[in-house]
Design an enzyme around this catalytic site. Structure first.
Site, short mmCIF file in Angstrom:
data_model
loop_
_atom_site.label_atom_id
_atom_site.label_comp_id
_atom_site.label_asym_id
_atom_site.label_seq_id
_atom_site.Cartn_x
_atom_site.Cartn_y
_atom_site.Cartn_z
N ASP A 49 -15.76 -1.57 -6.23
CA ASP A 49 -14.66 -1.76 -5.27
C ASP A 49 -14.59 -0.55 -4.34
O ASP A 49 -14.46 0.59 -4.79
CB ASP A 49 -13.34 -1.89 -6.04
CG ASP A 49 -12.16 -2.12 -5.11
OD1 ASP A 49 -11.84 -3.28 -4.84
OD2 ASP A 49 -11.57 -1.12 -4.65
N TYR A 54 -11.70 4.29 2.76
CA TYR A 54 -12.10 5.34 1.82
C TYR A 54 -13.17 6.25 2.43
O TYR A 54 -13.44 7.34 1.92
CB TYR A 54 -12.68 4.75 0.52
CG TYR A 54 -11.77 3.88 -0.31
CD1 TYR A 54 -10.40 3.77 -0.03
CD2 TYR A 54 -12.26 3.16 -1.39
CE1 TYR A 54 -9.59 2.96 -0.80
CE2 TYR A 54 -11.45 2.35 -2.17
CZ TYR A 54 -10.11 2.25 -1.87
OH TYR A 54 -9.31 1.44 -2.63
N LYS A 79 -12.56 -3.49 1.90
CA LYS A 79 -11.25 -3.86 2.45
C LYS A 79 -11.14 -3.53 3.93
O LYS A 79 -11.74 -2.57 4.40
CB LYS A 79 -10.13 -3.13 1.68
CG LYS A 79 -10.24 -3.28 0.18
CD LYS A 79 -9.11 -2.62 -0.58
CE LYS A 79 -9.48 -2.47 -2.05
NZ LYS A 79 -10.30 -1.28 -2.34
N HIS A 112 -6.19 -4.76 3.37
CA HIS A 112 -5.80 -3.59 2.57
C HIS A 112 -4.28 -3.48 2.42
O HIS A 112 -3.77 -3.23 1.32
CB HIS A 112 -6.37 -2.32 3.21
CG HIS A 112 -6.64 -1.22 2.25
ND1 HIS A 112 -7.71 -0.37 2.37
CD2 HIS A 112 -5.98 -0.83 1.14
CE1 HIS A 112 -7.69 0.50 1.37
NE2 HIS A 112 -6.65 0.24 0.61
#
Ligand code: A2P
Length: 295
Positions: A49, A54, A79, A112
């Protein structure tokens, strides 16, 4: 109940999702995420994931490639970020994520964060437009399953008014000390699989005395108890670690059962580890346009 990390739950469209994932929030790029992913895949995780926000998609993709594990054996999620809301931007950002990851399809793609009423009066339209982009990429075969993250019933009910395809997953904060039982129940009743972000409460629950007592009873670590708690609750945990020994230990959760009494003790323990990253409780400006500092 599950016996191994590759045992699956079935999403509403028939796609199977491994019951345990490897999380990468707060795992830096520049080699760390790549090594973490390689270690996880070597240990036997088959569910990774990540998220565009990120900043480690390229590293994650490199880890997958260098692991030698065939792409089709891995369940890969990323996401959509809040700055890319709307139909056109959504399609472009999916293409970017595919490129960053070096893959030609995603197993799961998640919104998200919802746009919420207090952030923007057009929140319903904005979320609906983003979702249309998701549906287009799903129909085009670029994504095997689509879902949301951090959505509450209010935003999901609104989305259902226009959605042609219902979200198959909701990924939410879930760990001992903050497990959102009503939201989990609601999602399951609406045929969504629930995934846990920060199943270890970002590390904040790892010194909790209630959990320490339970862990000692089973000869397990607190982290393993947290992961097992999610699995037995029917929620898909995705613990994050950059340490090889912990990545391996976090998978050793299939050789014990938490008793009903211990499940109840966890469900009724005092609140701990709540991140405050919540669609309606977090400050409005962090959730539309302004913020890049929340998961
Ligand atoms: P690290 O990456 O240095 O191992 P969550 O998955 O809830 O977000 O929690 C992640 C946090 O928990 C990270 O700080 C991670 O640190 C730590 N962590 C992950 N697995 C373990 C473990 N088995 N024992 C102790 N800390 C852990």
């Amino acid at each position: 109940m599950f016996n191994k990390p590759t045992d699956t739950l079935t999403l509403s469209n028939g796609v199977k999702i491994p019951c345990l994932g490897y999380g990468t929030w707060q795992t830096p790029a520049g080699g760390v995420a790549c090594e973490g992913v390689k270690t996880a895949l070597k240990c036997g995780y088959r569910h990774i994931d990540t998220a565009n926000a990120y900043g480690n998609e390229e590293d994650v993709g490199k880890g997958i490639k260098e692991s030698g594990v065939p792409r089709e054996e891995i369940f890969l999620t990323t996401k959509h970020w809040i700055t890319e809301r709307g139909y056109t931007k959504t399609i472009a950002t999916v293409e970017d994520s595919l490129k960053n990851l070096g893959v030609d399809y995603l197993d799961l793609y998640l919104v998200h964060w919802p746009c919420v009423a207090k952030s923007n009066p057009k929140w319903k339209e904005i979320n609906a437009a983003t979702w249309r982009g998701f549906e287009k990429m799903y129909k085009d075969g670029k994504i095997r399953a689509i879902g949301v993250s951090n959505y509450l019933p209010e935003q999901l009910d609104a989305l259902f008014e226009t959605a042609e395809i219902k979200p198959m997953v909701n990924q939410i904060e879930f760990h001992p000390g903050y497990y959102q039982p009503e939201l989990v129940r609601w999602c399951k009743a609406h045929n969504m699989v629930v995934e846990a972000w920060s199943p270890l409460g970002c590390g904040a629950v790892l010194s909790d005395p209630t959990l320490a007592k339970i862990a000692a009873k089973y000869g397990k670590s607190i982290a393993q108890v947290c992961i097992r708690f999610a699995l037995q609750y029917g929620v898909v945990p995705m613990p994050k670690s950059t340490h090889a020994d912990r990545i391996a230990d976090n998978m050793k959760v299939f050789d014990f059962d938490l008793s009903d009494d211990d499940m109840t003790a966890i469900m009724t323990m005092p609140p701990v580890g709540y991140s405050t990253y919540h669609p309606t409780e977090a400050p409005a400006d962090t959730l539309f346009g302004g913020g890049y500092d929340i998961d």
